[in-house]
Scaffold this motif. Structure first.
Motif, PDB file in Angstrom:
ATOM      1  N   CYS A  91       0.811  -1.230   0.000  1.00  0.00           N
ATOM      2  CA  CYS A  91       0.000   0.000   0.000  1.00  0.00           C
ATOM      3  C   CYS A  91       0.842   1.278   0.000  1.00  0.00           C
ATOM      4  O   CYS A  91       0.290   2.369  -0.080  1.00  0.00           O
ATOM      5  CB  CYS A  91      -0.920  -0.002   1.220  1.00  0.00           C
ATOM      6  N   HIS A  92       2.155   1.169   0.115  1.00  0.00           N
ATOM      7  CA  HIS A  92       3.081   2.318   0.132  1.00  0.00           C
ATOM      8  C   HIS A  92       2.951   3.181   1.382  1.00  0.00           C
ATOM      9  O   HIS A  92       3.438   4.302   1.392  1.00  0.00           O
ATOM     10  CB  HIS A  92       2.912   3.223  -1.096  1.00  0.00           C
ATOM     11  N   ARG A  93       2.291   2.704   2.428  1.00  0.00           N
ATOM     12  CA  ARG A  93       2.134   3.491   3.660  1.00  0.00           C
ATOM     13  C   ARG A  93       2.986   2.848   4.747  1.00  0.00           C
ATOM     14  O   ARG A  93       2.651   1.785   5.262  1.00  0.00           O
ATOM     15  CB  ARG A  93       0.668   3.548   4.078  1.00  0.00           C
ATOM     16  N   ARG A  94       4.070   3.498   5.114  1.00  0.00           N
ATOM     17  CA  ARG A  94       5.024   2.954   6.065  1.00  0.00           C
ATOM     18  C   ARG A  94       4.430   2.691   7.437  1.00  0.00           C
ATOM     19  O   ARG A  94       4.938   1.872   8.179  1.00  0.00           O
ATOM     20  CB  ARG A  94       6.218   3.893   6.206  1.00  0.00           C
ATOM     21  N   HIS A  95       3.368   3.375   7.794  1.00  0.00           N
ATOM     22  CA  HIS A  95       2.762   3.200   9.109  1.00  0.00           C
ATOM     23  C   HIS A  95       1.584   2.216   9.081  1.00  0.00           C
ATOM     24  O   HIS A  95       0.865   2.082  10.053  1.00  0.00           O
ATOM     25  CB  HIS A  95       2.348   4.549   9.705  1.00  0.00           C
ATOM     26  N   THR A 105      12.905  -8.989  -1.479  1.00  0.00           N
ATOM     27  CA  THR A 105      14.342  -8.738  -1.450  1.00  0.00           C
ATOM     28  C   THR A 105      14.543  -7.227  -1.364  1.00  0.00           C
ATOM     29  O   THR A 105      13.602  -6.449  -1.535  1.00  0.00           O
ATOM     30  CB  THR A 105      15.025  -9.250  -2.735  1.00  0.00           C
ATOM     31  N   ARG A 106      15.765  -6.798  -1.153  1.00  0.00           N
ATOM     32  CA  ARG A 106      16.051  -5.361  -1.132  1.00  0.00           C
ATOM     33  C   ARG A 106      15.653  -4.721  -2.463  1.00  0.00           C
ATOM     34  O   ARG A 106      15.033  -3.666  -2.506  1.00  0.00           O
ATOM     35  CB  ARG A 106      17.533  -5.100  -0.839  1.00  0.00           C
ATOM     36  N   SER A 107      16.002  -5.357  -3.569  1.00  0.00           N
ATOM     37  CA  SER A 107      15.671  -4.819  -4.888  1.00  0.00           C
ATOM     38  C   SER A 107      14.168  -4.712  -5.076  1.00  0.00           C
ATOM     39  O   SER A 107      13.655  -3.688  -5.537  1.00  0.00           O
ATOM     40  CB  SER A 107      16.270  -5.703  -5.984  1.00  0.00           C
ATOM     41  N   GLU A 108      13.426  -5.761  -4.739  1.00  0.00           N
ATOM     42  CA  GLU A 108      11.968  -5.739  -4.871  1.00  0.00           C
ATOM     43  C   GLU A 108      11.357  -4.639  -4.006  1.00  0.00           C
ATOM     44  O   GLU A 108      10.431  -3.942  -4.426  1.00  0.00           O
ATOM     45  CB  GLU A 108      11.386  -7.093  -4.483  1.00  0.00           C
ATOM     46  N   ASN A 109      11.883  -4.485  -2.798  1.00  0.00           N
ATOM     47  CA  ASN A 109      11.363  -3.476  -1.882  1.00  0.00           C
ATOM     48  C   ASN A 109      11.563  -2.065  -2.439  1.00  0.00           C
ATOM     49  O   ASN A 109      10.683  -1.218  -2.349  1.00  0.00           O
ATOM     50  CB  ASN A 109      12.034  -3.624  -0.517  1.00  0.00           C
ATOM     51  N   THR A 110      12.702  -1.817  -3.058  1.00  0.00           N
ATOM     52  CA  THR A 110      12.960  -0.478  -3.606  1.00  0.00           C
ATOM     53  C   THR A 110      12.184  -0.230  -4.899  1.00  0.00           C
ATOM     54  O   THR A 110      11.973   0.915  -5.274  1.00  0.00           O
ATOM     55  CB  THR A 110      14.461  -0.235  -3.855  1.00  0.00           C
ATOM     56  N   GLN A 111      11.753  -1.278  -5.582  1.00  0.00           N
ATOM     57  CA  GLN A 111      10.944  -1.111  -6.789  1.00  0.00           C
ATOM     58  C   GLN A 111       9.528  -0.665  -6.442  1.00  0.00           C
ATOM     59  O   GLN A 111       8.864  -0.014  -7.241  1.00  0.00           O
ATOM     60  CB  GLN A 111      10.860  -2.423  -7.563  1.00  0.00           C
ATOM     61  N   ASN A 112       9.070  -1.013  -5.263  1.00  0.00           N
ATOM     62  CA  ASN A 112       7.687  -0.755  -4.864  1.00  0.00           C
ATOM     63  C   ASN A 112       7.610   0.459  -3.942  1.00  0.00           C
ATOM     64  O   ASN A 112       7.253   0.349  -2.785  1.00  0.00           O
ATOM     65  CB  ASN A 112       7.113  -1.996  -4.169  1.00  0.00           C
ATOM     66  N   VAL A 113       7.975   1.612  -4.462  1.00  0.00           N
ATOM     67  CA  VAL A 113       7.898   2.845  -3.668  1.00  0.00           C
ATOM     68  C   VAL A 113       6.929   3.810  -4.332  1.00  0.00           C
ATOM     69  O   VAL A 113       6.651   3.709  -5.525  1.00  0.00           O
ATOM     70  CB  VAL A 113       9.275   3.534  -3.499  1.00  0.00           C
ATOM     71  N   GLY A 114       6.439   4.742  -3.550  1.00  0.00           N
ATOM     72  CA  GLY A 114       5.539   5.761  -4.090  1.00  0.00           C
ATOM     73  C   GLY A 114       6.325   6.957  -4.602  1.00  0.00           C
ATOM     74  O   GLY A 114       7.519   6.879  -4.858  1.00  0.00           O
ATOM     75  N   HIS A 145       8.756  -6.245  -9.548  1.00  0.00           N
ATOM     76  CA  HIS A 145       7.963  -6.176  -8.305  1.00  0.00           C
ATOM     77  C   HIS A 145       7.262  -4.825  -8.240  1.00  0.00           C
ATOM     78  O   HIS A 145       7.454  -4.048  -7.330  1.00  0.00           O
ATOM     79  CB  HIS A 145       8.931  -6.343  -7.121  1.00  0.00           C
ATOM     80  N   ASN A 146       6.419  -4.561  -9.216  1.00  0.00           N
ATOM     81  CA  ASN A 146       5.886  -3.230  -9.423  1.00  0.00           C
ATOM     82  C   ASN A 146       4.371  -3.274  -9.591  1.00  0.00           C
ATOM     83  O   ASN A 146       3.851  -2.940 -10.634  1.00  0.00           O
ATOM     84  CB  ASN A 146       6.572  -2.642 -10.656  1.00  0.00           C
ATOM     85  N   ASP A 147       3.674  -3.718  -8.576  1.00  0.00           N
ATOM     86  CA  ASP A 147       2.240  -3.943  -8.668  1.00  0.00           C
ATOM     87  C   ASP A 147       1.451  -2.696  -9.021  1.00  0.00           C
ATOM     88  O   ASP A 147       0.476  -2.764  -9.760  1.00  0.00           O
ATOM     89  CB  ASP A 147       1.706  -4.512  -7.353  1.00  0.00           C
ATOM     90  N   ALA A 148       1.814  -1.551  -8.498  1.00  0.00           N
ATOM     91  CA  ALA A 148       1.026  -0.319  -8.711  1.00  0.00           C
ATOM     92  C   ALA A 148       0.925   0.021 -10.193  1.00  0.00           C
ATOM     93  O   ALA A 148      -0.124   0.433 -10.668  1.00  0.00           O
ATOM     94  CB  ALA A 148       1.651   0.839  -7.944  1.00  0.00           C
TER      95      ALA A 148
END
Length: 139
Positions: free
Chosen positions: A51-55, A66-75, A132-135
């Protein structure tokens, strides 16, 4: 996502993640929620917010990455003035410039006269590079 976020209302760290202490150590609230409601993440893996909401601590909004997947999925980055991920206004050219970062490198998506065209170019470039880019996949 069709379900609302579970917003963490307690303490937050400087990065905007929920934080608390229990069992004698500090925990990020989203990682704790994933561990207790889904599974223990594999060593070296991250817990990604779909959901891109850190909280957000809703288990259905979290997944292992993975680190790469996590950084691909940012707002959209907070310093982005046009509000579109990977698109920046370039005053010198009077155009919107597309830049997508992947694997530590910047990939250029051209300069565009309109924000909608630049956004489409950024989405297409991310879909070409990212796994890893669902949005963007739903657009």
């Amino acid at each position: 996502l069709s379900t609302p976020c579970w917003v963490w209302l307690g303490a937050m760290n400087a990065g905007g993640y929920g934080l608390f202490s229990a069992y004698g150590k500090h925990h990020k609230a989203h990682r704790f929620a994933y561990t207790h409601f889904v599974k223990q993440p594999d060593p070296g893996r991250f817990v990604d917010h779909i959901c891109h909401r850190r909280h957000c601590v809703r288990p259905g909004h979290l997944r292992e990455a993975t680190r790469s997947e996590n950084t691909q999925n940012v707002g959209v980055y907070a310093n982005n003035k046009c509000g579109v991920r990977g698109v920046y206004w370039e005053a010198e050219s009077g155009k919107f410039r597309v830049i997508v970062r992947y694997g530590g490198k910047n990939y250029q998506g051209g300069r565009h006269d309109s924000l909608p065209n630049a956004e489409l170019a950024a989405i297409n470039l991310r879909n070409k590079l990212f796994t890893h880019n669902d949005a963007d996949k739903v657009k």
